[in-house]
Design an enzyme around this catalytic site. Structure first.
Site, PDB file in Angstrom:
ATOM      1  N   TYR A  98     -98.458 -34.783 -44.618  1.00  0.00           N
ATOM      2  CA  TYR A  98     -99.893 -35.076 -44.487  1.00  0.00           C
ATOM      3  C   TYR A  98    -100.752 -34.113 -45.330  1.00  0.00           C
ATOM      4  CZ  TYR A  98    -104.450 -34.786 -42.131  1.00  0.00           C
ATOM      5  OH  TYR A  98    -105.783 -34.706 -41.862  1.00  0.00           O
ATOM      6  N   TYR A 140     -94.598 -21.564 -31.977  1.00  0.00           N
ATOM      7  CA  TYR A 140     -95.008 -22.027 -33.304  1.00  0.00           C
ATOM      8  C   TYR A 140     -95.866 -20.953 -34.003  1.00  0.00           C
ATOM      9  CZ  TYR A 140     -98.260 -24.297 -36.527  1.00  0.00           C
ATOM     10  OH  TYR A 140     -99.049 -24.590 -37.598  1.00  0.00           O
ATOM     11  N   LYS A 161     -95.188 -18.432 -37.528  1.00  0.00           N
ATOM     12  CA  LYS A 161     -96.095 -18.258 -38.671  1.00  0.00           C
ATOM     13  C   LYS A 161     -96.393 -16.772 -38.905  1.00  0.00           C
ATOM     14  CE  LYS A 161     -96.696 -22.595 -39.782  1.00  0.00           C
ATOM     15  NZ  LYS A 161     -96.361 -23.128 -41.110  1.00  0.00           N
ATOM     16  N   SER A 183    -101.407 -20.377 -39.938  1.00  0.00           N
ATOM     17  CA  SER A 183    -102.163 -21.106 -38.913  1.00  0.00           C
ATOM     18  C   SER A 183    -103.023 -20.171 -38.090  1.00  0.00           C
ATOM     19  CB  SER A 183    -101.170 -21.804 -37.987  1.00  0.00           C
ATOM     20  OG  SER A 183    -101.817 -22.292 -36.847  1.00  0.00           O
TER      21      SER A 183
HETATM   22  C1  UD1 Z   1    -102.697 -26.481 -32.513  1.00  0.00           C
HETATM   23  C2  UD1 Z   1    -102.565 -25.082 -33.026  1.00  0.00           C
HETATM   24  C3  UD1 Z   1    -102.906 -25.048 -34.497  1.00  0.00           C
HETATM   25  C4  UD1 Z   1    -101.948 -25.919 -35.231  1.00  0.00           C
HETATM   26  C5  UD1 Z   1    -102.102 -27.310 -34.685  1.00  0.00           C
HETATM   27  C6  UD1 Z   1    -101.032 -28.152 -35.389  1.00  0.00           C
HETATM   28  C7  UD1 Z   1    -103.010 -23.363 -31.385  1.00  0.00           C
HETATM   29  C8  UD1 Z   1    -104.050 -22.569 -30.690  1.00  0.00           C
HETATM   30  N1  UD1 Z   1    -103.465 -24.230 -32.290  1.00  0.00           N
HETATM   31  O1  UD1 Z   1    -104.086 -26.812 -32.583  1.00  0.00           O
HETATM   32  O2  UD1 Z   1    -102.785 -23.758 -35.004  1.00  0.00           O
HETATM   33  O3  UD1 Z   1    -102.186 -25.889 -36.603  1.00  0.00           O
HETATM   34  O4  UD1 Z   1    -101.870 -27.331 -33.282  1.00  0.00           O
HETATM   35  O5  UD1 Z   1    -100.520 -29.142 -34.597  1.00  0.00           O
HETATM   36  O6  UD1 Z   1    -101.826 -23.241 -31.142  1.00  0.00           O
HETATM   37  N2  UD1 Z   1    -106.757 -32.787 -27.218  1.00  0.00           N
HETATM   38  C9  UD1 Z   1    -106.948 -33.724 -26.209  1.00  0.00           C
HETATM   39  N3  UD1 Z   1    -106.133 -34.817 -26.161  1.00  0.00           N
HETATM   40  C10 UD1 Z   1    -105.120 -35.028 -27.066  1.00  0.00           C
HETATM   41  C11 UD1 Z   1    -104.930 -34.064 -28.107  1.00  0.00           C
HETATM   42  C12 UD1 Z   1    -105.760 -32.961 -28.141  1.00  0.00           C
HETATM   43  O7  UD1 Z   1    -107.843 -33.587 -25.365  1.00  0.00           O
HETATM   44  O8  UD1 Z   1    -104.393 -36.037 -26.956  1.00  0.00           O
HETATM   45  C13 UD1 Z   1    -107.663 -31.624 -27.313  1.00  0.00           C
HETATM   46  C14 UD1 Z   1    -106.982 -30.273 -27.125  1.00  0.00           C
HETATM   47  O9  UD1 Z   1    -106.947 -29.887 -25.772  1.00  0.00           O
HETATM   48  C15 UD1 Z   1    -107.880 -29.377 -27.978  1.00  0.00           C
HETATM   49  C16 UD1 Z   1    -108.343 -30.302 -29.117  1.00  0.00           C
HETATM   50  O10 UD1 Z   1    -108.180 -31.617 -28.610  1.00  0.00           O
HETATM   51  O11 UD1 Z   1    -109.018 -28.979 -27.249  1.00  0.00           O
HETATM   52  C17 UD1 Z   1    -107.517 -30.139 -30.394  1.00  0.00           C
HETATM   53  O12 UD1 Z   1    -106.126 -30.240 -30.083  1.00  0.00           O
HETATM   54  P1  UD1 Z   1    -105.007 -30.391 -31.211  1.00  0.00           P
HETATM   55  O13 UD1 Z   1    -105.448 -31.401 -32.208  1.00  0.00           O
HETATM   56  O14 UD1 Z   1    -103.706 -30.629 -30.508  1.00  0.00           O
HETATM   57  O15 UD1 Z   1    -104.992 -29.012 -31.969  1.00  0.00           O
HETATM   58  P2  UD1 Z   1    -104.873 -27.515 -31.398  1.00  0.00           P
HETATM   59  O16 UD1 Z   1    -104.076 -27.475 -30.161  1.00  0.00           O
HETATM   60  O17 UD1 Z   1    -106.248 -26.945 -31.378  1.00  0.00           O
END
Ligand code: UD1
Length: 321
Positions: free
Chosen positions: A11, A139, A143, A115
């Protein structure tokens, strides 16, 4: 420059390849296609079906190259807590294989996808590069460990490295040339897009009782095209100054889950059903970058990372399916 992009069918990698080709780099992509897609390979890009765990294939691909960009890693933070061995081998040992192959082949410039996960739970905001590094998931640990190993290869082997600490990568090529969709995504925006496209029934919002304006998690979303531009600039900088660097790449703007959801409903015109579920373990309430160092060192600033472009370019990619 002759540049080897490891993970260039993925990606972020495919967006980096597009930017490199636009800047007249001679690009070779090495990818094992475990999550990368053949359709992400632009016509005319040399492709090697190789693997980080096969050092021989790395050395062959590196011959005659000026630089390596390494984006081939597993990135699901939750999964890394369940199967750390997979992350230890591919992310840590795989990068050591790359560094050793570079050393053996005389390639001395590396741009590495790090990251914001290296920081862990933020102690202050915005998070700058001097923030303590205490990863909360394996993870993030991989990094950070690689950054430390690269530091030693800089000192002992004169391999100059740019560690780019991405915040939340999102969006798709605004010119619509890169269309490969991630399989089984776990990140917010692709999940929202899959719901909008009818590929999953609803979005699960992980908690609405955080200490944030609307109670949902706030993150710093950075458009992949902006990330790609930073790779070019970082490579130029380490080559020009014969020095290593570590920078955050973020938009410096916090967006909540609900803001992303509302914008997605309005841009797609789809209902996008959503339900509130329990918090996801390890998720901080809020994570926002300071990108001042990237601005200073690289002259970089995001141009596509506003909410509308993040959602709009994503929907263009999903709508076509
Ligand atoms: C995490 C990592 C980041 C990494 C990324 C790659 C941490 C702190 N961050 O980001 O460094 O590059 O993964 O995969 O480890 N959410 C929902 N529903 C969903 C998915 C997400 O509510 O189905 C919310 C999460 O709770 C969060 C936000 O959306 O508040 C972003 O989540 P996500 O896209 O999974 O990324 P991070 O967890 O922030």
């Amino acid at each position: 420059m002759k540049t080897l992009v490891i993970g260039g069918a993925g990606y972020i990698g495919s967006h980096v390849v597009k930017a490199l080709r636009g800047a007249q780099h001679q690009v070779t992509v090495l990818d094992n296609l475990s999550s990368g897609l053949r359709e992400n390979l632009q016509p005319g890009t040399e492709f090697v079906h190789g693997d980080l765990m096969l050092p021989g294939s790395l050395e062959t691909a590196m011959r005659g190259k000026d630089a390596v960009i390494h984006l081939a890693a597993f990135k699901a933070a939750g999964e890394s807590m369940l199967v750390p061995e997979k992350y230890a081998l591919n992310n840590i040992s795989g990068t050591i294989n790359i560094l050793n192959a570079m050393s053996a082949s005389g390639v001395s410039r590396l741009v590495f996808s790090s990251s914001a996960a290296v920081y862990g739970e933020p102690e202050y905001l915005p998070v700058d590069e001097n923030h303590p590094t205490r990863p909360e998931n394996f993870y993030g640990f991989t990094k950070l460990e690689i950054e430390r190993i690269m530091d030693w290869y800089d000192r002992l082997k004169q391999i100059r490295c740019a560690s780019l600490r991405y915040f939340n990568a999102a969006g798709y090529d605004p010119e619509g040339e890169i269309r490969g969709l991630e399989q089984n995504p776990a990140n917010l925006l692709p999940v929202v897009m899959e719901v909008a496209a009818g590929l999953r029934p609803s979005l699960r919002i992980f908690g609405n009782d955080y200490d944030t304006p609307d109670g949902t998690g706030v993150r710093d979303y950075i458009h992949v095209t902006d990330l790609a531009d930073a790779h070019l600039r970082a490579l130029d900088r380490i080559a020009r100054d014969d020095t290593s660097l570590t920078v955050n790449l973020g938009s410096e703007t916090g967006l909540s889950v609900l803001e992303i959801l509302e914008s997605s409903r309005s841009i797609t015109g789809r209902e996008i059903p959503a339900e509130i579920v329990a918090r996801r373990p390890g998720d901080p309430a809020k994570l926002v970058a300071s990108a001042a160092r990237a601005r200073d060192l690289l002259g970089w600033s995001p141009r596509h990372s506003d909410l509308e472009t993040l959602v709009g370019t994503s929907w263009e990619a999903y709508r076509r399916r």
